[in-house]
Design a protein around this motif. Structure first.
Motif, PDB file in Angstrom:
ATOM      1  N   GLY A   1       0.788  -1.217   0.000  1.00 17.13           N
ATOM      2  CA  GLY A   1       0.000   0.000   0.000  1.00 17.13           C
ATOM      3  C   GLY A   1       0.823   1.271   0.000  1.00 17.13           C
ATOM      4  N   ARG A   2       2.036   1.201  -0.483  1.00 13.01           N
ATOM      5  CA  ARG A   2       2.912   2.370  -0.496  1.00 13.01           C
ATOM      6  C   ARG A   2       2.800   3.121  -1.822  1.00 13.01           C
ATOM      7  N   ARG A   3       3.351   4.336  -1.854  1.00 11.20           N
ATOM      8  CA  ARG A   3       3.353   5.130  -3.079  1.00 11.20           C
ATOM      9  C   ARG A   3       4.247   4.469  -4.129  1.00 11.20           C
TER      10      ARG A   3
ATOM     11  N   LEU B   1      -0.890  -0.295 -12.958  1.00  7.46           N
ATOM     12  CA  LEU B   1      -0.618  -0.539 -11.546  1.00  7.46           C
ATOM     13  C   LEU B   1      -1.908  -0.606 -10.735  1.00  7.46           C
ATOM     14  N   THR B   2      -2.910   0.178 -11.123  1.00  8.78           N
ATOM     15  CA  THR B   2      -4.208   0.099 -10.456  1.00  8.78           C
ATOM     16  C   THR B   2      -4.840  -1.268 -10.676  1.00  8.78           C
ATOM     17  N   ASP B   3      -4.730  -1.786 -11.898  1.00  8.73           N
ATOM     18  CA  ASP B   3      -5.246  -3.126 -12.193  1.00  8.73           C
ATOM     19  C   ASP B   3      -4.523  -4.184 -11.355  1.00  8.73           C
ATOM     20  N   LEU B   4      -3.202  -4.071 -11.253  1.00 11.71           N
ATOM     21  CA  LEU B   4      -2.430  -5.032 -10.469  1.00 11.71           C
ATOM     22  C   LEU B   4      -2.777  -4.948  -8.985  1.00 11.71           C
ATOM     23  N   ALA B   5      -2.957  -3.724  -8.489  1.00 14.59           N
ATOM     24  CA  ALA B   5      -3.321  -3.565  -7.089  1.00 14.59           C
ATOM     25  C   ALA B   5      -4.662  -4.238  -6.806  1.00 14.59           C
TER      26      ALA B   5
ATOM     27  N   PRO C   1      -6.303   1.185  -4.372  1.00 13.39           N
ATOM     28  CA  PRO C   1      -5.770   1.866  -5.559  1.00 13.39           C
ATOM     29  C   PRO C   1      -4.473   2.587  -5.198  1.00 13.39           C
ATOM     30  N   PRO C   2      -3.445   2.432  -6.004  1.00  4.88           N
ATOM     31  CA  PRO C   2      -2.144   2.987  -5.634  1.00  4.88           C
ATOM     32  C   PRO C   2      -2.041   4.487  -5.866  1.00  4.88           C
ATOM     33  N   ARG C   3      -1.201   5.106  -5.081  1.00  5.50           N
ATOM     34  CA  ARG C   3      -0.806   6.491  -5.318  1.00  5.50           C
ATOM     35  C   ARG C   3       0.420   6.427  -6.226  1.00  5.50           C
ATOM     36  N   VAL C   4       0.297   6.946  -7.431  1.00  5.04           N
ATOM     37  CA  VAL C   4       1.355   6.814  -8.439  1.00  5.04           C
ATOM     38  C   VAL C   4       1.902   8.193  -8.777  1.00  5.04           C
ATOM     39  N   ARG C   5       3.191   8.333  -8.705  1.00  4.97           N
ATOM     40  CA  ARG C   5       3.856   9.598  -9.026  1.00  4.97           C
ATOM     41  C   ARG C   5       5.036   9.331  -9.950  1.00  4.97           C
ATOM     42  N   GLY C   6       5.311  10.288 -10.834  1.00  6.20           N
ATOM     43  CA  GLY C   6       6.483  10.207 -11.688  1.00  6.20           C
ATOM     44  C   GLY C   6       7.718  10.755 -10.979  1.00  6.20           C
ATOM     45  N   ILE C   7       8.825  10.059 -11.085  1.00  9.36           N
ATOM     46  CA  ILE C   7      10.077  10.551 -10.511  1.00  9.36           C
ATOM     47  C   ILE C   7      10.531  11.760 -11.329  1.00  9.36           C
ATOM     48  N   PRO C   8      10.772  12.903 -10.716  1.00  9.79           N
ATOM     49  CA  PRO C   8      11.209  14.074 -11.493  1.00  9.79           C
ATOM     50  C   PRO C   8      12.494  13.773 -12.271  1.00  9.79           C
TER      51      PRO C   8
END
Length: 309
Positions: A177-179, A230-234, A241-248
């Motif tokens: 359940g992590r980002r 990733l939401t489907d996999l979760a 539902p995952p919190r998804v962020r792009g690495i800058p």
């Protein structure tokens, strides 16, 4: 019973060897470290850059599969001698050479990529892969060898190590359940190649004369963004539902100062900031191959979690 020689024992080589053995073929796997032979698959220790040793070990082969996977940051130095050795081995043995390719040679996409899309890469890795195919095609057209190539999108599936899949590496994160931090824009559509579909395509190309002299794309399910995948996999994991962020990108550039792999990812930023979608309609039309349905891919991939958690 045909002899199929696979050069490389990473996930693609292993999946291809397993499929061929299941179909009753004689399978020989060549790799730098060798392996333990079984009744189904023979292993031999061979340096893929040694043309003489490679040709000798591939003697009697009907098909040779290039499933070699040099370290990401060493493509420019490691691929040319390996590619040349494989062409030599194919010429000496008379075997069909089936290469596991990728999409790097196309460069920055202007739309869905098909096998006819020009090889217009400007980055180092893309130029290396484009040159490999041009050399192979020139040898084919000169009558020296018989070649074909399968090109696939990013791999997914429980057989793929986390380090080699942008989705598989996130399974433990999703489970906890992590980002989820991803490379590039989380919301641009991407194609994902299920590893069993990759192996099925390679084996089909090696057995069909219609495949020779051109490249083919591995069929993939309809494109999904990293966030959606990733939401489907979760959901398959029973996780929220995952919190998804792009690495800058500045962060990735900084990491690249110490980590060669990160530096190479920054070099192909175009693969992550714009739609990266494949068109495999020709493969389906000619050979009848179709992608495994996405829900089956997700369910199978989620089963990799016990090993990752």
């Amino acid at each position: 019973m045909a002899l199929h020689v696979i050069v490389g024992k990473g996930p693609v080589g292993t999946a291809t060897a397993d499929l061929l053995a299941h179909r009753g073929h004689h399978v020989r796997v060549l790799s730098r470290s060798g392996g333990t032979s079984t009744d189904a698959v023979e292993h031999r220790q061979v340096d893929a850059a040694d043309a003489d040793a490679l040709a000798a070990a591939a003697g009697g082969a009907d098909v040779v599969y290039n499933a070699v996977n040099p370290p990401y940051h060493r493509w420019a130095t490691d691929w040319p001698p390996v590619a040349a050795a494989l062409l030599t081995a194919a010429e000496r043995t008379g075997a069909v050479l089936v290469t596991m390719g990728n999409l790097y040679g196309y460069g920055a996409p202007a739309g869905p990529m098909g096998p006819e899309t020009p090889l217009a890469a400007t980055d180092v890795k893309g130029r290396v892969r484009a040159a490999m195919w041009r050399d192979a095609l020139a040898a084919h057209e000169a009558g020296r060898v018989r070649v074909t190539e399968a090109r696939a999108a990013d791999f997914v599936g429980p057989q793929v190590p986390a380090a080699q899949s942008h989705l598989v590496r996130q399974l433990d994160t999703l489970h906890r359940g992590r980002r989820a931090w991803v490379v590039g824009d989380p919301d641009v559509p991407r194609s994902w190649a299920y590893l069993p579909d990759v192996a099925a395509t390679l084996v089909t190309l090696g057995a069909d004369e219609r495949a020779l002299g051109r490249a083919w794309h591995v069929p993939s399910a309809p494109p999904r963004s990293q966030r959606r995948a990733l939401t489907d996999l979760a959901a398959a994991l029973g996780a929220p539902p995952p919190r998804v962020r792009g690495i800058p990108w500045p962060v990735l550039r900084g990491l690249g100062l110490a980590a060669p792999r990160m530096r190479e990812i920054v070099d192909v930023r175009h693969q992550f900031d714009r739609p990266y979608v494949t068109d495999a309609s020709a493969t389906t039309a000619i050979f009848g191959l179709r992608a495994t349905p996405w829900d089956e891919v997700v369910a199978a991939t989620a089963r990799a979690v016990p090993a990752a958690a």
